[in-house]
Design a protein around this motif. Structure first.
Motif, PDB file in Angstrom:
ATOM      1  N   ILE A 171       0.844  -1.202   0.000  1.00  0.00           N
ATOM      2  CA  ILE A 171       0.000   0.000   0.000  1.00  0.00           C
ATOM      3  C   ILE A 171       0.879   1.250   0.000  1.00  0.00           C
ATOM      4  CG2 ILE A 171      -1.618   1.342   1.399  1.00  0.00           C
ATOM      5  CD1 ILE A 171      -2.848  -1.419   2.212  1.00  0.00           C
ATOM      6  N   ALA A 172       1.922   1.260   0.819  1.00  0.00           N
ATOM      7  CA  ALA A 172       2.827   2.410   0.889  1.00  0.00           C
ATOM      8  C   ALA A 172       3.514   2.677  -0.444  1.00  0.00           C
ATOM      9  CB  ALA A 172       3.871   2.187   1.983  1.00  0.00           C
ATOM     10  N   ASN A 173       3.730   1.629  -1.228  1.00  0.00           N
ATOM     11  CA  ASN A 173       4.370   1.769  -2.536  1.00  0.00           C
ATOM     12  C   ASN A 173       3.363   2.055  -3.653  1.00  0.00           C
ATOM     13  OD1 ASN A 173       7.004   1.385  -1.637  1.00  0.00           O
ATOM     14  ND2 ASN A 173       6.813  -0.838  -1.742  1.00  0.00           N
ATOM     15  N   GLY A 174       2.103   2.268  -3.272  1.00  0.00           N
ATOM     16  CA  GLY A 174       1.085   2.629  -4.256  1.00  0.00           C
ATOM     17  C   GLY A 174       0.459   1.450  -4.982  1.00  0.00           C
ATOM     18  N   HIS A 175       0.716   0.247  -4.511  1.00  0.00           N
ATOM     19  CA  HIS A 175       0.135  -0.956  -5.120  1.00  0.00           C
ATOM     20  C   HIS A 175      -0.998  -1.462  -4.239  1.00  0.00           C
ATOM     21  CE1 HIS A 175       3.579  -1.006  -7.770  1.00  0.00           C
ATOM     22  NE2 HIS A 175       4.358  -0.925  -6.706  1.00  0.00           N
ATOM     23  N   TYR A 176      -1.762  -2.384  -4.764  1.00  0.00           N
ATOM     24  CA  TYR A 176      -2.690  -3.152  -3.941  1.00  0.00           C
ATOM     25  C   TYR A 176      -3.987  -2.414  -3.615  1.00  0.00           C
ATOM     26  CZ  TYR A 176      -3.614  -6.465  -0.033  1.00  0.00           C
ATOM     27  OH  TYR A 176      -4.135  -7.399   0.812  1.00  0.00           O
ATOM     28  N   VAL A 177      -3.944  -1.080  -3.492  1.00  0.00           N
ATOM     29  CA  VAL A 177      -5.101  -0.326  -3.024  1.00  0.00           C
ATOM     30  C   VAL A 177      -6.331  -0.562  -3.895  1.00  0.00           C
ATOM     31  CG1 VAL A 177      -5.978   1.989  -2.534  1.00  0.00           C
ATOM     32  CG2 VAL A 177      -3.625   1.398  -1.966  1.00  0.00           C
ATOM     33  N   GLN A 178      -6.176  -0.597  -5.203  1.00  0.00           N
ATOM     34  CA  GLN A 178      -7.330  -0.772  -6.087  1.00  0.00           C
ATOM     35  C   GLN A 178      -7.970  -2.147  -5.954  1.00  0.00           C
ATOM     36  OE1 GLN A 178      -4.758   0.120  -9.237  1.00  0.00           O
ATOM     37  NE2 GLN A 178      -4.874  -1.877 -10.202  1.00  0.00           N
ATOM     38  N   HIS A 179      -7.262  -3.098  -5.372  1.00  0.00           N
ATOM     39  CA  HIS A 179      -7.783  -4.462  -5.203  1.00  0.00           C
ATOM     40  C   HIS A 179      -8.147  -4.763  -3.749  1.00  0.00           C
ATOM     41  CE1 HIS A 179      -6.538  -5.204  -9.281  1.00  0.00           C
ATOM     42  NE2 HIS A 179      -5.315  -4.830  -8.967  1.00  0.00           N
ATOM     43  N   ARG A 180      -8.068  -3.757  -2.879  1.00  0.00           N
ATOM     44  CA  ARG A 180      -8.281  -3.942  -1.447  1.00  0.00           C
ATOM     45  C   ARG A 180      -9.761  -4.167  -1.142  1.00  0.00           C
ATOM     46  NH1 ARG A 180      -5.503  -5.343   3.023  1.00  0.00           N
ATOM     47  NH2 ARG A 180      -5.490  -3.823   4.674  1.00  0.00           N
ATOM     48  N   VAL A 181     -10.030  -5.176  -0.320  1.00  0.00           N
ATOM     49  CA  VAL A 181     -11.381  -5.473   0.159  1.00  0.00           C
ATOM     50  C   VAL A 181     -11.304  -5.716   1.669  1.00  0.00           C
ATOM     51  CG1 VAL A 181     -12.231  -6.443  -2.014  1.00  0.00           C
ATOM     52  CG2 VAL A 181     -11.127  -7.939  -0.362  1.00  0.00           C
ATOM     53  N   PHE A 182     -12.459  -5.722   2.325  1.00  0.00           N
ATOM     54  CA  PHE A 182     -12.498  -5.907   3.771  1.00  0.00           C
ATOM     55  C   PHE A 182     -13.572  -6.906   4.154  1.00  0.00           C
ATOM     56  CE2 PHE A 182     -10.789  -1.770   2.865  1.00  0.00           C
ATOM     57  CZ  PHE A 182      -9.636  -1.761   3.633  1.00  0.00           C
ATOM     58  N   PHE A 183     -13.318  -7.618   5.249  1.00  0.00           N
ATOM     59  CA  PHE A 183     -14.231  -8.648   5.739  1.00  0.00           C
ATOM     60  C   PHE A 183     -14.544  -8.409   7.212  1.00  0.00           C
ATOM     61  CE2 PHE A 183     -11.630 -10.532   2.414  1.00  0.00           C
ATOM     62  CZ  PHE A 183     -12.590 -11.078   1.584  1.00  0.00           C
ATOM     63  N   ALA A 184     -15.764  -8.730   7.602  1.00  0.00           N
ATOM     64  CA  ALA A 184     -16.162  -8.625   9.004  1.00  0.00           C
ATOM     65  C   ALA A 184     -15.518  -9.742   9.823  1.00  0.00           C
ATOM     66  CB  ALA A 184     -17.679  -8.674   9.134  1.00  0.00           C
ATOM     67  N   THR A 185     -15.423 -10.941   9.232  1.00  0.00           N
ATOM     68  CA  THR A 185     -14.892 -12.100   9.962  1.00  0.00           C
ATOM     69  C   THR A 185     -14.034 -12.968   9.049  1.00  0.00           C
ATOM     70  OG1 THR A 185     -16.727 -13.577   9.399  1.00  0.00           O
ATOM     71  CG2 THR A 185     -16.998 -12.216  11.387  1.00  0.00           C
ATOM     72  N   GLU A 186     -13.249 -13.797   9.672  1.00  0.00           N
ATOM     73  CA  GLU A 186     -12.447 -14.757   8.921  1.00  0.00           C
ATOM     74  C   GLU A 186     -13.351 -15.754   8.200  1.00  0.00           C
ATOM     75  OE1 GLU A 186      -8.466 -17.494   9.502  1.00  0.00           O
ATOM     76  OE2 GLU A 186      -9.557 -16.861  11.282  1.00  0.00           O
ATOM     77  N   GLU A 187     -14.449 -16.114   8.832  1.00  0.00           N
ATOM     78  CA  GLU A 187     -15.403 -17.043   8.213  1.00  0.00           C
ATOM     79  C   GLU A 187     -15.956 -16.472   6.909  1.00  0.00           C
ATOM     80  OE1 GLU A 187     -15.558 -16.127  11.513  1.00  0.00           O
ATOM     81  OE2 GLU A 187     -14.678 -17.985  12.245  1.00  0.00           O
ATOM     82  N   ASP A 188     -16.229 -15.170   6.899  1.00  0.00           N
ATOM     83  CA  ASP A 188     -16.707 -14.516   5.678  1.00  0.00           C
ATOM     84  C   ASP A 188     -15.663 -14.595   4.575  1.00  0.00           C
ATOM     85  OD1 ASP A 188     -19.002 -13.851   7.040  1.00  0.00           O
ATOM     86  OD2 ASP A 188     -18.582 -11.705   7.132  1.00  0.00           O
TER      87      ASP A 188
END
Length: 84
Positions: free
Chosen positions: A43-60
């Motif tokens: 992220i600091a190098n400007g990569h990855y951000v456009q593909h970033r997603v978030f989850f509420a739980t590990e099960e999800d």
């Protein structure tokens, strides 16, 4: 009220009033801790951000077809690797 876009067990995004507990990369189908050194470095190098997603739980994350990060979730990754 602040809202957050999370990925559900079905792999589809939904809006939540609670922030995600885990982050992931949609392209690589990997999930891990929000403080993962590998993700933060990318992220600091400007990569990855456009593909970033978030989850509420590990099960999800698992139900949506993501695998654990080999850096920040080593035990879970080893278990996943053993089973695949």
């Amino acid at each position: 009220m602040k809202t957050y876009k999370l990925i559900g067990k079905d792999g589809k995004p939904y809006i939540s009033t609670t922030p995600g507990q885990l982050g992931g990369n949609r392209k690589l189908k990997i999930y891990g801790r929000l403080d993962c050194p590998s993700a933060l470095r990318h992220i600091a190098n400007g990569h990855y951000v456009q593909h970033r997603v978030f989850f509420a739980t590990e099960e999800d994350a698992i139900a949506a077809g993501y695998r654990p990060c080999g850096i920040c979730m080593r035990a879970a990754y080893r278990q996943w690797k053993t089973n695949h």
